[in-house]
Design a protein around this motif. Structure first.
Motif, PDB file in Angstrom:
ATOM      1  N   VAL A   2       0.854  -1.171   0.000  1.00  0.00           N
ATOM      2  CA  VAL A   2       0.000   0.000   0.000  1.00  0.00           C
ATOM      3  C   VAL A   2       0.899   1.232   0.000  1.00  0.00           C
ATOM      4  O   VAL A   2       1.786   1.363   0.832  1.00  0.00           O
ATOM      5  N   VAL A  63       3.772   0.547   2.571  1.00  0.00           N
ATOM      6  CA  VAL A  63       3.550  -0.458   3.599  1.00  0.00           C
ATOM      7  C   VAL A  63       3.438  -1.827   2.948  1.00  0.00           C
ATOM      8  O   VAL A  63       2.484  -2.084   2.206  1.00  0.00           O
ATOM      9  N   PRO A  64       4.410  -2.725   3.192  1.00  0.00           N
ATOM     10  CA  PRO A  64       4.309  -4.050   2.591  1.00  0.00           C
ATOM     11  C   PRO A  64       3.194  -4.856   3.247  1.00  0.00           C
ATOM     12  O   PRO A  64       2.944  -4.723   4.444  1.00  0.00           O
ATOM     13  N   ILE A  65       2.520  -5.663   2.471  1.00  0.00           N
ATOM     14  CA  ILE A  65       1.440  -6.499   2.997  1.00  0.00           C
ATOM     15  C   ILE A  65       1.911  -7.936   3.178  1.00  0.00           C
ATOM     16  O   ILE A  65       1.595  -8.589   4.156  1.00  0.00           O
ATOM     17  N   LEU A  66       2.692  -8.425   2.246  1.00  0.00           N
ATOM     18  CA  LEU A  66       3.168  -9.805   2.317  1.00  0.00           C
ATOM     19  C   LEU A  66       4.486  -9.860   3.087  1.00  0.00           C
ATOM     20  O   LEU A  66       5.246  -8.906   3.119  1.00  0.00           O
TER      21      LEU A  66
ATOM     22  N   VAL D   2      -5.801   0.339   6.487  1.00  0.00           N
ATOM     23  CA  VAL D   2      -5.827  -0.794   5.576  1.00  0.00           C
ATOM     24  C   VAL D   2      -5.921  -2.060   6.406  1.00  0.00           C
ATOM     25  O   VAL D   2      -5.111  -2.266   7.316  1.00  0.00           O
ATOM     26  N   VAL D   4      -5.664  -6.026   6.466  1.00  0.00           N
ATOM     27  CA  VAL D   4      -5.158  -7.175   5.719  1.00  0.00           C
ATOM     28  C   VAL D   4      -5.841  -8.424   6.271  1.00  0.00           C
ATOM     29  O   VAL D   4      -5.801  -8.666   7.482  1.00  0.00           O
ATOM     30  N   GLU D  35      -2.371 -13.211  -3.233  1.00  0.00           N
ATOM     31  CA  GLU D  35      -2.058 -13.919  -1.999  1.00  0.00           C
ATOM     32  C   GLU D  35      -2.867 -13.425  -0.807  1.00  0.00           C
ATOM     33  O   GLU D  35      -3.002 -14.123   0.192  1.00  0.00           O
ATOM     34  N   ARG D  36      -3.362 -12.205  -0.905  1.00  0.00           N
ATOM     35  CA  ARG D  36      -4.072 -11.624   0.232  1.00  0.00           C
ATOM     36  C   ARG D  36      -5.226 -10.741  -0.239  1.00  0.00           C
ATOM     37  O   ARG D  36      -5.138 -10.124  -1.311  1.00  0.00           O
ATOM     38  N   VAL D  38      -7.279  -7.353   0.816  1.00  0.00           N
ATOM     39  CA  VAL D  38      -7.027  -6.161   1.605  1.00  0.00           C
ATOM     40  C   VAL D  38      -8.285  -5.303   1.563  1.00  0.00           C
ATOM     41  O   VAL D  38      -8.943  -5.210   0.522  1.00  0.00           O
ATOM     42  N   GLU D  60      -5.849 -10.205   9.802  1.00  0.00           N
ATOM     43  CA  GLU D  60      -4.452 -10.476  10.150  1.00  0.00           C
ATOM     44  C   GLU D  60      -3.838  -9.259  10.805  1.00  0.00           C
ATOM     45  O   GLU D  60      -3.207  -9.341  11.833  1.00  0.00           O
ATOM     46  N   LYS D  61      -3.994  -8.111  10.186  1.00  0.00           N
ATOM     47  CA  LYS D  61      -3.500  -6.887  10.814  1.00  0.00           C
ATOM     48  C   LYS D  61      -4.228  -5.669  10.250  1.00  0.00           C
ATOM     49  O   LYS D  61      -4.838  -5.727   9.181  1.00  0.00           O
ATOM     50  N   VAL D  63      -3.425  -1.655   9.409  1.00  0.00           N
ATOM     51  CA  VAL D  63      -2.337  -0.690   9.279  1.00  0.00           C
ATOM     52  C   VAL D  63      -2.938   0.717   9.204  1.00  0.00           C
ATOM     53  O   VAL D  63      -3.625   1.051   8.243  1.00  0.00           O
ATOM     54  N   ILE D  65      -3.197   4.626   8.465  1.00  0.00           N
ATOM     55  CA  ILE D  65      -2.599   5.484   7.445  1.00  0.00           C
ATOM     56  C   ILE D  65      -2.366   6.892   7.998  1.00  0.00           C
ATOM     57  O   ILE D  65      -1.338   7.508   7.758  1.00  0.00           O
TER      58      ILE D  65
END
Lengths: 349, 349, 349, 349
Positions: A2, A63-66, D2, D4, D35-36, D38, D60-61, D63, D65
């Motif tokens: 993101v 912001v990495p997600i994986l 965000v 996830v 893979e995910r 969001v 899962e989490k 985030v 902003i």
């Protein structure tokens, strides 16, 4: 991933970012919020250089997600990895105990300690032939001679041996003697060494660096696996914090965190973490209660004469007693810890 | 060293400790206090294994009095060490600036950056041919090809080059190209590598490890010096803390602490410490104000396309401006920073 | 205390230091070594201002020998302190579990959780009426209304209640409702609050600050004891480190360290330390294995609707299951954990 | 924000999360990746409890902003805040120096130090009447008597005074004497005290807690501003790390980070950060080079007799010299530092 844009980013900057993402073969989704515009990237973001994006004009953060690791991850492989060494299984329901002196000193001493720890139920012998020491003036290990003593101790007791490798040039020598190669905390990000142990076939126990995050720890394990060696064992051994009562702070929560993120077995070394003998037993018990797959514990028959780390070594008799207590904890958490046949009769010599 | 005994220590235990100290050729002084008995050791305590003492029955703790390092210490050598490389003096009154891209990418790019930084007044070119990367999937450097580009850039500009060595096996290749060998933060306690760079003659810049205490940092420098190489440069590049706004926390107080404890020159790398371009300039200025002997700064003409660490690289024009500001700070603290001939006319192209 | 002199200290400086020590009614012993002169001080060094000495010309450092706390120390009182609250013993062989929601929300919810945790075997109810929140915009607790709900829940269940006090001005209100006063991690060095809880008679549970050393933690407990209140309970709840997978790093080695240094009971709060529900159970088990005298665990019947810290709360059923597992660990380390009468029949409702 | 989702989250779980977001009056955007999945939230996420979301099944989490603070942020107010106290401007182009003893000791001593620091160019007098001390046995300050001495020193010199408030109950007394109220590092998250200083009108200098992130630091400032007091000054004074050569690690990169995130003025206290006199001058210079709006420095005419922190206090003459050097740095970074009338003639005695 993101991408969060700065307030006041121009349309031109935004279009440039969008184009960059498309150029990388990924799909950008622009979401315009009240206070911020966000660009979500669909696709395998690992293909992308995070840095490249954050250096673009208009980008506030990415912001990495994986997770950045793959082969070591629980998503990649659901079931627990069991590393087998000479018939001993590391990982799975069994709790494995590795024990022995910090450094190999004499042949006799090593063999006698090996016999003692085997009696107590330990199934792997530890001992350093090459010692990474903070000071150049401290004892640096016996070198190849130490490896030979380890081989002899294995012959005498049948215990497989684990010993630390410091130098990629020592690999052939190591291959001749060791059953498990240990990469120490100070070398956790010695990437050349990781590649080297990753491109041979013996199991590798990788210790967490003193200031390594769990993510970095797993990425170092990924180095080994991606070089071709799937037999990796992780070892938590304390992280550096402000507290000075203990040498390091044993991060036991790393055990259940790792068990969730990775399929690899997780060992705990309480001896190096705490650095004081009286703390080893409670932390060893706590480690098993927290779900560790095994322990690495320093045992020395004469700690006051030990060439290194005598401060944290247990006497063989105290180790024997600890093993009995560890067995109770293992049972309490539904696991088994082999006590060794002679250990059960240890009180009647 | 001062040995503090536990309350309730027996006379026998005390006598045993006293005997151990005498056996080591040192002189024990027993001081019986109201709450504690203390044994002070006269003589060079470095001859003694601290651990050996603390593992003795009756000992509560052992407090070292002397620093464990010797050759690097200010007591051993009072005057500042000046490391000279191709006529450039590192240490002394001059403030030296090393600059260049994080990693060597193409020959043209490297040369053009080298020309730019030289114009701005930098006197040493940095650039990584072998990159230690947290992830095995990140760009690992061009290897020997990168070293060749560095050599060409030196030929073009006359700037000596500094580049990182990761593997003891690369030493011959390094010797052919580099003017200064850099040992990175992650390898600060890769003792085999320290021994290797210590047993050759090129200057070595040793970066402080992410979680290395100043004492450990100096002991790693001691490895290099005790292996025979006195041309050691220290580099503070940030330590790991809980703060996440910066990549690491630049410990600028390490500069005056090091200047007191050691005679070696001290460089600061603000780029890697903070990890964000906008923070590099203020921290570079602060480093010189704090007494640093020089700086290492990442410069890239297109950070958004950089193969690594684009987040923290400055544009050549911003670097030029920074050099002018750094010069003012250097003057304010009574030092000089060469701005390079063309740089003085930089504002009138 | 041991005073280490700088190399090159003059006799006049040395004599001045010696005189200062005598002026404080203590006895100096001058020991002249090869590289350093050391002055050992016999007598109660606590009478001395450490700072005053290190600011004297010629002094390199002053190393204290005695611990700076007294009343809380194991030397002052050998046997374990047991804090009794409404018939419940904290400390000693029993393992005590405090449980409940992070904050008090509604009367019904609190009572229903209280009934559940009692059934599961918890013996003390926790719940915050005044919440210390990082952001001024987060829910700050119900205040006195929350205290009244806690009183009602106690009346319904018989469970004594523990709740946090934030403000010395709230003491009279607290005295009316709470059975144990909690001083939170953020207030561990709010010395005015420590004095206040020290000058009343209810037991106080003091949580370790996020970056408090064990020495500072004990000195804060000393504030409470020296103000007149001997009923102090210590609580380890995680320290701040660089790791971000957990909210804080639970320092379980603090448990055996504290048990050695102090006679006070030691509780562990895994919920706040780790900040994620799935980590609470393994760390709770580990805490008991490490020797903790009890646990504080967050339980909420609807974590997703919790006003605070829903991330780390356990469901009542999971808590019940955990209590059964904790009981096994307690037995394995030779201690007892009351499971509550109804809990034993929990599987057959 | 965000959100996830975990791999394998069911549609029902996803729909539940989406509904929750809509219930909060926000707009969810579901993005299904390889893979995910969001969910991006459009709208003011501050309206949302982050915890509530992460406790939902399938998440899962989460985030965030937006930054969690508002009034203190640079986005809320673009131009620098200048806090004016008796005609002295804190913030803006001027660099302000606050100086004085750690604690107020005697009337004469305080006045004489005040005269000295004024001569040297300091514009605000510091001095503690209430001292937060780690040990209950250390000098705790003169209390109200100390405040009266400060008032007298102000009358004599015209210097406004800054002094620390420890207890919300002391506010009326403080209001009578202090010009600036200081909230110390240990009380940075004493939220009741923050509310109290926020609901009166005198300027407040808030020190960063030893283990406070910059985000937490700003949220504590937000407490004061949201309670109604906009005259807030921030002070970086070192954070706790593993390094023991300095009392704390002065995080100078916090200065430019804060200048970017907030409009509030930023002061640096090098004395408490480093804890050793010889380090104060270099770090004071570095602070100004890094962009600090001012400094707080401890000065004592007889450090060896100081009631507290004599270790880090400068002698008045050394302070005078430092001010001359600081002036040069200030000029070098384009700012001004008033040297006081007599100080400008200091070089011609």
């Amino acid at each position: 991933m993101v991408i969060v844009l700065k307030p006041g980013t121009t349309d031109r900057e935004k279009d440039h970012i969008v184009q960059k993402i498309k150029d990388a073969g990924l799909m950008p989704h622009v979401l315009i919020g009240e206070e911020r515009t966000v660009i979500a990237i669909i696709g395998d973001e690992r293909a992308f250089q995070k840095q490249a994006l954050t250096a673009l004009p208009g980008v506030e953060k990415a912001v990495p997600i994986l997770s950045p690791y793959k082969l070591v991850s629980r998503e990649f492989k659901k079931e627990d990895t069991i590393v087998e060494v000479n018939g001993i299984k590391i990982g799975g329901n069994n709790v494995v105990v590795m024990a022995g002196p910090c450094s190999v000193e004499t042949n006799d001493l090593l063999t006698s300690i090996a016999i003692e720890i085997k009696k107590a139920g330990a199934s792997i012998l530890r001992g350093g032939a090459f010692k990474p020491r903070t000071s150049p003036y401290s004892f640096q290990g016996l070198g190849e001679e130490g490896l030979e003593y380890l081989s002899e101790a294995r012959q005498r007791t049948g215990l497989p041996i684990i010993t630390e490798v410091l130098d990629p040039r020592d690999m052939p020598m190591m291959a001749k003697h060791a059953d498990i190669l240990q990469v120490g905390a100070r070398n956790m990000q010695n990437f050349k060494l990781l590649e080297e142990v990753g491109s041979q076939s013996k199991p590798v126990m990788l210790k967490r660096g003193l200031s390594a995050t769990i993510k970095e720890f797993l990425l170092s394990a990924e180095y080994i696996m991606s070089a071709g060696n799937p037999r990796v064992i992780l070892c938590e051994r304390g992280i550096r914090t402000f507290e000075t009562q203990t040498r390091n702070t044993l991060d036991l929560s790393a055990v259940p965190v790792l068990k969730r993120l990775t399929h690899l077995p997780v060992i705990v070394d309480p001896s190096h973490a705490v650095g004081k003998t009286y703390l080893v037993a409670p932390m060893a018990k706590a480690a098993i209660a927290a779900g560790a797959d095994g322990l690495m514990i320093e045992v020395h028959s004469n700690p006051a004469e030990a060439f290194c780390d005598g401060d944290q070594a247990m006497l063989p008799d105290d180790f024997k007693q600890l093993m009995i207590e560890l067995d109770r904890i293992a049972v309490a958490v539904g696991r088994t810890l082999s006590l060794g046949t002679p250990a059960s009769t240890a009180s009647t010599p």
